[in-house]
Design a protein around this motif. Structure first.
Motif, PDB file in Angstrom:
ATOM      1  N   GLU A  47       0.839  -1.145  -0.044  1.00  0.00           N
ATOM      2  CA  GLU A  47       0.024   0.055  -0.193  1.00  0.00           C
ATOM      3  C   GLU A  47       0.866   1.369  -0.058  1.00  0.00           C
ATOM      4  OE1 GLU A  47      -3.727   1.981   2.421  1.00  0.00           O
ATOM      5  OE2 GLU A  47      -2.865   0.124   3.268  1.00  0.00           O
ATOM      6  N   ASN A  48       0.408   2.197  -1.056  1.00  0.00           N
ATOM      7  CA  ASN A  48       1.261   3.347  -0.883  1.00  0.00           C
ATOM      8  C   ASN A  48       2.572   3.582  -1.302  1.00  0.00           C
ATOM      9  OD1 ASN A  48      -0.179   6.113  -1.065  1.00  0.00           O
ATOM     10  ND2 ASN A  48       0.784   6.569   0.983  1.00  0.00           N
ATOM     11  N   THR A  49       2.950   2.392  -2.158  1.00  0.00           N
ATOM     12  CA  THR A  49       4.242   2.353  -2.459  1.00  0.00           C
ATOM     13  C   THR A  49       4.169   2.004  -4.211  1.00  0.00           C
ATOM     14  OG1 THR A  49       5.271   1.361  -0.689  1.00  0.00           O
ATOM     15  CG2 THR A  49       6.429   0.711  -2.600  1.00  0.00           C
ATOM     16  N   PHE A  50       5.077   2.981  -4.840  1.00  0.00           N
ATOM     17  CA  PHE A  50       4.785   3.126  -6.294  1.00  0.00           C
ATOM     18  C   PHE A  50       6.058   2.653  -6.677  1.00  0.00           C
ATOM     19  CE2 PHE A  50       1.994   6.242  -4.554  1.00  0.00           C
ATOM     20  CZ  PHE A  50       0.794   5.725  -4.981  1.00  0.00           C
ATOM     21  N   ILE A  51       6.191   1.896  -7.893  1.00  0.00           N
ATOM     22  CA  ILE A  51       7.055   1.239  -8.657  1.00  0.00           C
ATOM     23  C   ILE A  51       7.234   1.944 -10.238  1.00  0.00           C
ATOM     24  CG2 ILE A  51       8.348  -1.011  -9.176  1.00  0.00           C
ATOM     25  CD1 ILE A  51       6.577  -2.279  -7.208  1.00  0.00           C
ATOM     26  N   LEU A  52       8.366   2.489 -10.343  1.00  0.00           N
ATOM     27  CA  LEU A  52       8.639   3.004 -11.642  1.00  0.00           C
ATOM     28  C   LEU A  52       9.714   2.281 -12.243  1.00  0.00           C
ATOM     29  CD1 LEU A  52       8.597   6.679 -10.805  1.00  0.00           C
ATOM     30  CD2 LEU A  52       6.669   5.230 -11.219  1.00  0.00           C
ATOM     31  N   LEU A  53       9.429   1.426 -13.562  1.00  0.00           N
ATOM     32  CA  LEU A  53      10.428   0.919 -14.233  1.00  0.00           C
ATOM     33  C   LEU A  53      10.553   1.449 -15.393  1.00  0.00           C
ATOM     34  CD1 LEU A  53       8.798  -1.348 -12.507  1.00  0.00           C
ATOM     35  CD2 LEU A  53       9.203  -2.911 -14.333  1.00  0.00           C
ATOM     36  N   LEU A  54      11.686   2.072 -15.612  1.00  0.00           N
ATOM     37  CA  LEU A  54      12.500   2.943 -16.638  1.00  0.00           C
ATOM     38  C   LEU A  54      13.070   1.929 -17.616  1.00  0.00           C
ATOM     39  CD1 LEU A  54      14.277   5.675 -14.767  1.00  0.00           C
ATOM     40  CD2 LEU A  54      11.659   5.397 -15.101  1.00  0.00           C
ATOM     41  N   SER A  55      12.738   2.022 -19.016  1.00  0.00           N
ATOM     42  CA  SER A  55      13.400   1.275 -20.015  1.00  0.00           C
ATOM     43  C   SER A  55      13.678   2.427 -21.191  1.00  0.00           C
ATOM     44  CB  SER A  55      12.489   0.134 -20.456  1.00  0.00           C
ATOM     45  OG  SER A  55      12.871  -0.390 -21.466  1.00  0.00           O
ATOM     46  N   SER A  56      15.023   2.176 -21.756  1.00  0.00           N
ATOM     47  CA  SER A  56      14.958   2.714 -23.034  1.00  0.00           C
ATOM     48  C   SER A  56      14.982   1.814 -24.385  1.00  0.00           C
ATOM     49  CB  SER A  56      16.587   3.254 -22.847  1.00  0.00           C
ATOM     50  OG  SER A  56      17.580   2.162 -22.999  1.00  0.00           O
ATOM     51  N   ARG A  57      14.579   0.690 -23.915  1.00  0.00           N
ATOM     52  CA  ARG A  57      14.375  -0.416 -24.937  1.00  0.00           C
ATOM     53  C   ARG A  57      13.370  -1.439 -24.547  1.00  0.00           C
ATOM     54  NH1 ARG A  57      20.143  -2.940 -26.620  1.00  0.00           N
ATOM     55  NH2 ARG A  57      19.091  -3.701 -28.385  1.00  0.00           N
ATOM     56  N   PRO A  58      12.184  -0.942 -24.483  1.00  0.00           N
ATOM     57  CA  PRO A  58      11.123  -1.445 -23.929  1.00  0.00           C
ATOM     58  C   PRO A  58      10.591  -2.748 -24.461  1.00  0.00           C
ATOM     59  CG  PRO A  58      10.017   0.304 -25.002  1.00  0.00           C
ATOM     60  CD  PRO A  58      11.686   0.525 -24.904  1.00  0.00           C
ATOM     61  N   LEU A  59      11.041  -3.030 -26.109  1.00  0.00           N
ATOM     62  CA  LEU A  59      10.852  -4.121 -26.675  1.00  0.00           C
ATOM     63  C   LEU A  59      11.561  -5.362 -26.152  1.00  0.00           C
ATOM     64  CD1 LEU A  59      10.831  -3.072 -30.562  1.00  0.00           C
ATOM     65  CD2 LEU A  59       8.804  -3.396 -29.064  1.00  0.00           C
ATOM     66  N   LEU A  60      12.757  -5.092 -25.100  1.00  0.00           N
ATOM     67  CA  LEU A  60      13.454  -6.120 -24.447  1.00  0.00           C
ATOM     68  C   LEU A  60      12.928  -6.570 -23.145  1.00  0.00           C
ATOM     69  CD1 LEU A  60      17.028  -4.765 -25.333  1.00  0.00           C
ATOM     70  CD2 LEU A  60      15.545  -6.474 -26.751  1.00  0.00           C
ATOM     71  N   VAL A  61      11.792  -5.849 -22.724  1.00  0.00           N
ATOM     72  CA  VAL A  61      11.211  -6.011 -21.335  1.00  0.00           C
ATOM     73  C   VAL A  61      10.262  -7.233 -21.515  1.00  0.00           C
ATOM     74  CG1 VAL A  61       9.817  -5.316 -19.500  1.00  0.00           C
ATOM     75  CG2 VAL A  61      11.345  -3.795 -20.687  1.00  0.00           C
ATOM     76  N   LEU A  62      10.378  -8.176 -20.597  1.00  0.00           N
ATOM     77  CA  LEU A  62       9.673  -9.303 -20.839  1.00  0.00           C
ATOM     78  C   LEU A  62       8.058  -9.179 -20.766  1.00  0.00           C
ATOM     79  CD1 LEU A  62      11.596 -11.990 -18.742  1.00  0.00           C
ATOM     80  CD2 LEU A  62      11.539 -11.704 -21.615  1.00  0.00           C
ATOM     81  N   PRO A  63       7.319  -9.700 -21.411  1.00  0.00           N
ATOM     82  CA  PRO A  63       5.740  -9.552 -21.291  1.00  0.00           C
ATOM     83  C   PRO A  63       5.135  -9.788 -20.185  1.00  0.00           C
ATOM     84  CG  PRO A  63       6.263 -10.811 -23.516  1.00  0.00           C
ATOM     85  CD  PRO A  63       7.606 -10.607 -22.541  1.00  0.00           C
ATOM     86  N   THR A  64       5.823 -10.655 -19.186  1.00  0.00           N
ATOM     87  CA  THR A  64       5.265 -10.947 -17.904  1.00  0.00           C
ATOM     88  C   THR A  64       5.367  -9.776 -16.867  1.00  0.00           C
ATOM     89  OG1 THR A  64       7.661 -11.800 -17.205  1.00  0.00           O
ATOM     90  CG2 THR A  64       5.706 -13.544 -17.786  1.00  0.00           C
ATOM     91  N   LEU A  65       6.382  -9.015 -17.309  1.00  0.00           N
ATOM     92  CA  LEU A  65       6.505  -7.805 -16.469  1.00  0.00           C
ATOM     93  C   LEU A  65       5.754  -6.449 -16.964  1.00  0.00           C
ATOM     94  CD1 LEU A  65      10.492  -7.186 -16.025  1.00  0.00           C
ATOM     95  CD2 LEU A  65       8.616  -7.824 -14.440  1.00  0.00           C
ATOM     96  N   LYS A  66       5.616  -6.544 -18.351  1.00  0.00           N
ATOM     97  CA  LYS A  66       4.638  -5.487 -19.052  1.00  0.00           C
ATOM     98  C   LYS A  66       3.526  -5.756 -18.553  1.00  0.00           C
ATOM     99  CE  LYS A  66       7.502  -4.810 -23.353  1.00  0.00           C
ATOM    100  NZ  LYS A  66       7.543  -4.986 -24.824  1.00  0.00           N
TER     101      LYS A  66
END
Length: 336
Positions: free
Chosen positions: A147-166
């Motif tokens: 609760e009340n914790t925000f997670i920001l995932l930064l990516s310069s190449r989002p195509l390399l980020v796995l679908p399970t994370l997306k």
């Protein structure tokens, strides 16, 4: 590098990001903000994503709830000092990957009470650089949000980020700064620099305003602009390759000559194909015209490949003689 870093250097609110930041802050104040975001800058400038994340945290932490922070309250002062306990910035370590130990520490941190009594923000910088063990650990945190914790995932190449994370994050694409707006912004920050030079630096950094701003802040702008002139003299045959190499070697950042050359080659390709130019800088366009006149399409492609490989060699970390590498590159380039 330490597991956690309390944010990047403080940067003023970027005007082209204000609208999206204001939207998120309104959702946060209404209690309807998603707990996780995958953030990608459409201008392909990772520093812009970092700035966005830092300013998001500033608005969330500010005791006066001002966009970008009021810079006066105790929470804003802690953030500016880089010591805000409720902001953790996670980056790849020496192995150039975010490791499972870092994610486990982040999970432990997320379950602690916010020390400033508001929200907590966890930033995972360049999230595409994670091994599978770290990804699996992160999935648990995303699936069981605190609760009340925000997670920001930064990516310069989002195509390399796995679908399970997306699939467990809300996708957030930050609008790129428009070229005209970028020059106005740079001119306000550096009023002593001529507009033509600002335009050249903006074009040579791939039209990335923050990269151009960093060059100006470091005082390296004259070296970059001299590279353009040096390459022009070389292509026109006014100097020998060795003479050109002496002028093109920037001791602190020897890869810069290949950055400049690659941008100019890309523009020459556009000119050869009849595509609309992206460069407004007259000096850069002239350099591209020289390249187009000296090399046909096939040889220009070869030169582009060699430029990329030379840049990679300089940045490889091996104990190379950069000045000698530049000389060899010029000597091995046949100009018609």
């Amino acid at each position: 590098m330490a597991q956690f870093r309390a944010g990047t250097r403080v940067r003023a609110l970027l005007p082209w990001q204000e609208g999206e930041l204001e939207r998120l802050q309104t959702l946060y104040q209404a209690g309807s903000l998603s707990h996780a975001f995958l953030i990608h800058d459409l201008g392909h400038e990772v520093e812009a994503s970092r700035s966005f994340a830092a300013q998001f945290a500033a608005g969330v932490f500010c005791e006066n709830q001002l966009l970008g922070g009021c810079l006066r309250c105790s929470s804003c002062q802690l953030r500016q000092a880089g010591s805000h306990a409720d902001l953790h910035w996670l980056q790849p370590e020496e192995a150039k990957q975010i490791k499972i130990e870092q994610i486990r520490s982040a999970i432990d941190w997320s379950h602690q009470t916010a020390q400033q009594g508001r929200a907590k923000v966890l930033v995972l910088d360049t999230v595409e650089h994670m091994n599978m063990y770290a990804i699996n650990a992160l999935l648990k945190l995303l699936e069981e949000p605190v609760e009340n914790t925000f997670i920001l995932l930064l990516s310069s190449r989002p195509l390399l980020v796995l679908p399970t994370l997306k699939s467990r994050c809300q996708r957030l694409e930050i609008a790129a700064c428009l070229p005209a707006e970028a020059i106005v912004w740079l001119a306000k920050r550096h009023p002593d620099i001529e507009e033509a030079d600002l335009q050249s630096l903006y074009d040579l950094t791939g039209q990335k305003p923050l990269a151009a701003d960093q060059l100006l802040q470091s005082g390296e702008q004259n070296q970059v602009l001299n590279l353009v002139e040096g390459l022009q003299h070389w292509l026109k045959g006014e100097v020998t390759p060795i003479q050109a190499g002496q002028r093109l070697h920037v001791k602190e950042r020897p890869e810069m000559v290949f950055d400049v050359l690659f941008r100019a080659i890309a523009e020459a390709h556009r000119q050869q194909s009849g595509s609309q130019t992206k460069m407004k800088s007259e000096s850069v366009r002239y350099l591209s015209e020289l390249l187009k006149g000296r090399f046909d399409h096939w040889h220009l492609c070869q030169l582009s490949d060699r430029t990329v490989k030379a840049r990679q060699a300089v940045l490889s970390g091996h104990n190379l003689n950069a000045a000698l590498l530049i000389d060899q590159f010029l000597l091995n380039t046949e100009i018609t």
